[in-house]
Structure formats: C-alpha cells, structure tokens
Design an enzyme around this catalytic site. Structure first.
Site, mmCIF file in Angstrom:
data_model
loop_
_atom_site.group_PDB
_atom_site.id
_atom_site.type_symbol
_atom_site.label_atom_id
_atom_site.label_comp_id
_atom_site.label_asym_id
_atom_site.label_seq_id
_atom_site.Cartn_x
_atom_site.Cartn_y
_atom_site.Cartn_z
ATOM 1 N N GLU A 136 7.534 5.077 -0.798
ATOM 2 C CA GLU A 136 6.452 4.423 -1.543
ATOM 3 C C GLU A 136 5.125 5.191 -1.524
ATOM 4 O O GLU A 136 4.140 4.739 -0.927
ATOM 5 C CB GLU A 136 6.248 2.997 -1.020
ATOM 6 N N GLU A 188 15.188 -0.771 -0.759
ATOM 7 C CA GLU A 188 14.614 -1.948 -0.081
ATOM 8 C C GLU A 188 14.633 -3.130 -1.035
ATOM 9 O O GLU A 188 14.345 -2.981 -2.225
ATOM 10 C CB GLU A 188 13.149 -1.730 0.339
HETATM 11 C C1 FCB Z 1 7.591 -2.228 1.637
HETATM 12 C C2 FCB Z 1 7.566 -1.259 2.787
HETATM 13 C C3 FCB Z 1 8.287 -1.742 4.017
HETATM 14 C C4 FCB Z 1 8.051 -3.214 4.250
HETATM 15 C C5 FCB Z 1 8.310 -4.012 3.007
HETATM 16 C C6 FCB Z 1 8.142 -5.497 3.181
HETATM 17 O O1 FCB Z 1 6.546 -1.961 0.761
HETATM 18 O O2 FCB Z 1 8.153 -0.045 2.404
HETATM 19 O O3 FCB Z 1 7.901 -0.967 5.111
HETATM 20 O O4 FCB Z 1 6.805 -3.431 4.774
HETATM 21 O O5 FCB Z 1 7.449 -3.573 1.975
#
Ligand code: FCB
Length: 462
Positions: free
Chosen positions: A186, A372
C-alpha cells in the site's frame, strides 16, 4: 450446500449467503492469511533491531488512539511456532508476512546486515515450509528505519538505493526458499497517510513531500523487481495496492469531476505508472510545482513487468466536490444506506467485483491476488471463551462470493488472503480494533480461534 459455519452463526449465514464451497474455486487457487511485522512481532529492541518510524511515531502523545505501540504486540518474535501452527491448522496453503527492515540493515547500507535479524526470518521461513505454508514475503509494510527518516525518509532519493540493498541482502539469504515476493504494501499509505495526512508514521503534513515520497516508493518497487529477478530464479514478484472503487455522490458535473480527480490520486496515480503509462496527466497538472522530481529512466524502472498484482480491498468510496478539501478538492461522503463495520468502513462485496473488472478492463491485469480483505468488529469473548464473531464470518463469506463471481466472469483472480491471522496492533488505532481470525488477549498473549477462524478452517478443509 455445505456452509459449515461455526454453530452460532449458522442462522445468520443461512439467511444471507448462498452455498459457498471450496470446490467451486479452481483447484490451484491460493488460500492464505496476511500479517505484517510491526503489527505482530514485538521485540522492538531485541537482537539488534534498530528503531523504525513507527516506534518513533508511537512515542508522540495523541498519535495512537490508546497510547500504545508495537513494542510487544503479539510477541510473535517469540511465539512464532505457535502462530504458524495456528495458521497451518486453518488449512491455508500460503502465509503472507513482512520483513522488518530495521532488523536487517540496522546500521545502514554498506554495513554488514544484522545476522540475528536474518536468522530470525530464516527460521520463520523454515517453520512455514515445515508446516506446508508457502511463504509470501512483503519487503516493506511501513516500518522504515528511523535513521533513514532523519535525512528525509522516502522523500530522499537515497532511500531508493537503500531499499534495493535491503532487497538484495534478503533475496540472497532467503531466495532459495521464498519464491513469492511483494515489494511494497500500500504505497498510498506510506506516502499520503504518512506524509500528507500525518496520521501514520512519519506523521508529516506536506503535499510536496508526500508526492516525492510516493514517487520514490514506486521507483524502489521497480528497483526491487530488478534485484529479485537477478537473485531469485523463478521469483514471482508483485506489489500490493490498496484500491478503492468509487462513485460520484451525485450526477452533477462538479461531483463527477471531483470523483475523477479523487480516483486519479487514489488509484490511477499508482496503477498508471506501474502499467507503463506514466503518471496520469490530469493529476500531474493539478500538482503544479509540487509534482515529483524524476530522472529520465524512472518511469521505465517503475513499469518493470511483474508477475501478479496484489489487491488489498476493504471498501468503496463515494466522492463529492469540496473546494476546500485538499489538492483534489474532493471529499469522501457517506454512501446513503451503506452498512459499515465497527471501524466505520463500508461493507461492499459488490465493490470488489467492480474493482476487479476495472483492473482487467483498463489495465489488462493478468494475475490478481487479493492480498488483504477483512473486517474489524468488536469481539466479545463469552464466559466459556468462545468468540462468536458472526459479522466477520458473514463479511468473509460475502467477499468470497464476490471473488467466486469474479472467477466465473473470467477475471484472473488467483488467490485470497484474509486480513488477518490474529488480532494485532492496528496502527493509529492501537489495540482498539480487532481484525483477526484468532483472538489475542494482549494481557496474557493467549490465542483463541474465533468462529470466523473456525468457519474459514471448515470451509478450507471441506
Ligand atoms: C491495511 C493494512 C494492514 C491493516 C489493514 C486493516 O491498510 O495494509 O496492515 O492495517 O489495513
């Protein structure tokens, strides 16, 4: 129909989610969980680990909601065998983790790397392989060495060279066992939340600095791809972006234009250069004198071909024109009627589908992994210790249905990593927000499988 949910969630699920079975996904689909170093490891001063920008940021009153830090976190640095056991018991085949740069190049580039730091990750990877978990290593999940921040951090071009060296050291040591590499997690957050919003480390609020930092993060990605290709035959390399589908708050020309600008910075500013188009001209023009300084070969370096795109998907955004809101003159407004998690993030599995279609249509993305996806809800352990996180179960199932639908539509989604294996240090929210499939009691470090974890396990083991 075999949903196999944890018992207490059955009725909720039956009402909402049609049959979801592992066998409806391709046999080679990767199933996993994600974590990151600073959020779980703790042991912040042990075995030669240097200070990171998050250690420093956490010392400033008001930066972290509960005044905490990742100094202990889940104590994963000591408890990793137990944690990998938990991961393996879920039935996942892949485990995404990150490597703490301050554990490795504690003294700086050109100095010998910290052997104890390298040994830790080497053992961790052996532990994964011994349990049948494929290691997916993320090189940068936000924990920049503080010593680099002292001279400007990501806004200083030398940080790119240091990252290339970091990548070189790691890939030489671990490349015999790690095939899957994610350069950055990110970049939006490293650059804009860290250097413009100031709500993440290093806590700066400067537009020009953020733009320059962002450019160097992307450039360092390209450099890392080159290093990995040279050092690891057969490496599979990608980057994990936080991407958000968006829609305009109204059909007014002003809102539609604001949405285009907002999207330009949030999504296209990353995707366009990574896919060889350079920075989007409309946003570049808006940057004016603050546009990043580049060298002539930078865009070619950033566009180095990768093997996959990692997508971190949490929520869509609705955008309205707002003349006084930041350089894009745009604001995120609530979507009427939207459901939200306890953290206030909108729940929209349909948004994931929209995003995946766009990635294929506009960028021709070839292999996409959801690196994620997950939800924060307050979990209340019952007297008997069980944690019935029905909403998290439902969230996961609804998003997996969207993934299945995407595959049925021919979109190249190859894997799914739930965020996150266990509750951990949620950045500026400290320990007040839980995303885990496994509950962590931070006073005792006891781990307990939540119903969501039990559901994921029964789904994977069907
Ligand atoms: C993302 C992050 C991760 C975590 C999630 C909830 O943006 O990459 O580390 O904090 O959110």
């Amino acid at each position: 129909m075999s949903l196999a949910p944890a018992p207490a969630t059955a009725s909720l699920l039956a009402a909402n989610v049609p049959a979801l079975r592992r066998r409806d996904f391709p046999a080679d689909f990767r199933w996993g969980c994600s974590t990151s170093a600073y959020q779980i490891e703790g042991a912040a001063t042990l075995d030669g680990r240097a200070e990171s920008i998050w250690d420093r940021f956490c010392t400033v009153r008001g930066n972290i909601r509960d005044g905490s830090s990742g100094a202990v976190a889940c104590d994963h640095y000591h408890r990793w065998p137990e944690d990998l056991d938990l991961a393996a018991q879920l039935g996942i085949g892949a485990y995404r983790f990150s490597i703490a740069w301050p554990r490795i190049l504690a003294d700086g580039a050109g100095k010998p790397p910290n052997a104890k730091g390298l040994d830790f990750y080497s053992r961790l990877i052996d532990g994964m392989l011994a349990r049948g978990l494929e290691p997916w290593a993320t090189l940068y999940h936000w924990d920049l060495p503080q010593r680099l921040q002292e001279r400007g951090g990501w806004s200083h071009r030398d940080t790119v060279d240091e990252f290339a060296e970091f990548t070189d050291v790691l890939s030489r040591r671990l490349g015999d066992r790690v095939r899957r590499w994610i350069t950055h997690n990110e970049p939006w957050c490293s650059a804009f939340i860290g250097c413009y919003d100031g709500t993440h480390a290093p806590g700066l609020r400067d537009w020009r600095t953020a733009l320059q930092a962002c450019h160097h993060v992307l450039l360092s990605h390209g450099r890392a791809v080159q290093v990995l290709r040279a050092n690891v035959p057969g490496a599979q390399v990608g980057i994990a972006l936080s991407l958000h589908p968006n829609s305009s708050a109204s059909a007014s020309a002003a809102d539609v234009a604001a949405t285009r600008r907002y999207d330009g910075l949030r999504n296209r500013w990353f995707l366009d250069p990574l896919y060889g188009r350079g920075y989007p001209a409309d946003i570049w023009a808006l940057c004016g004198d603050n546009a990043p300084r580049m060298e002539s070969s930078d865009l070619a370096t950033i566009a180095a071909p990768t093997d996959f795109l990692g997508v971190n998907y949490y929520f869509p955004e609705t955008i309205a024109h707002a003349p006084n809101d930041g350089p894009m003159s745009a604001r995120v407004v609530p979507t009427p009627g939207a459901e939200r998690t306890d953290l206030g993030w909108e729940v929209s599995p349909a948004g994931l589908l929209v995003l995946l279609e766009r990635l294929q249509r506009e960028y021709g993305a070839q292999q996409i992994y959801i690196t994620e996806n997950g939800a924060s809800y307050e979990d209340h352990p019952a007297a008997d210790g069980t944690i019935d996180d029905a909403k998290r179960c439902l969230y996961l199932q609804q998003h997996l249905l969207a993934v299945r639908e995407a595959i049925e539509r021919g979109l190249p989604v190859k894997g799914y990593f739930a965020w996150t294996l266990m509750d951990n240090f949620e950045w500026a929210e400290g320990y007040t927000r839980r995303f885990g499939l496994v509950h962590v009691d931070f006073a005792t470090q006891q781990r307990r499988l939540k119903h969501s974890g039990a559901w994921y396990r029964s789904f994977l083991r069907e």
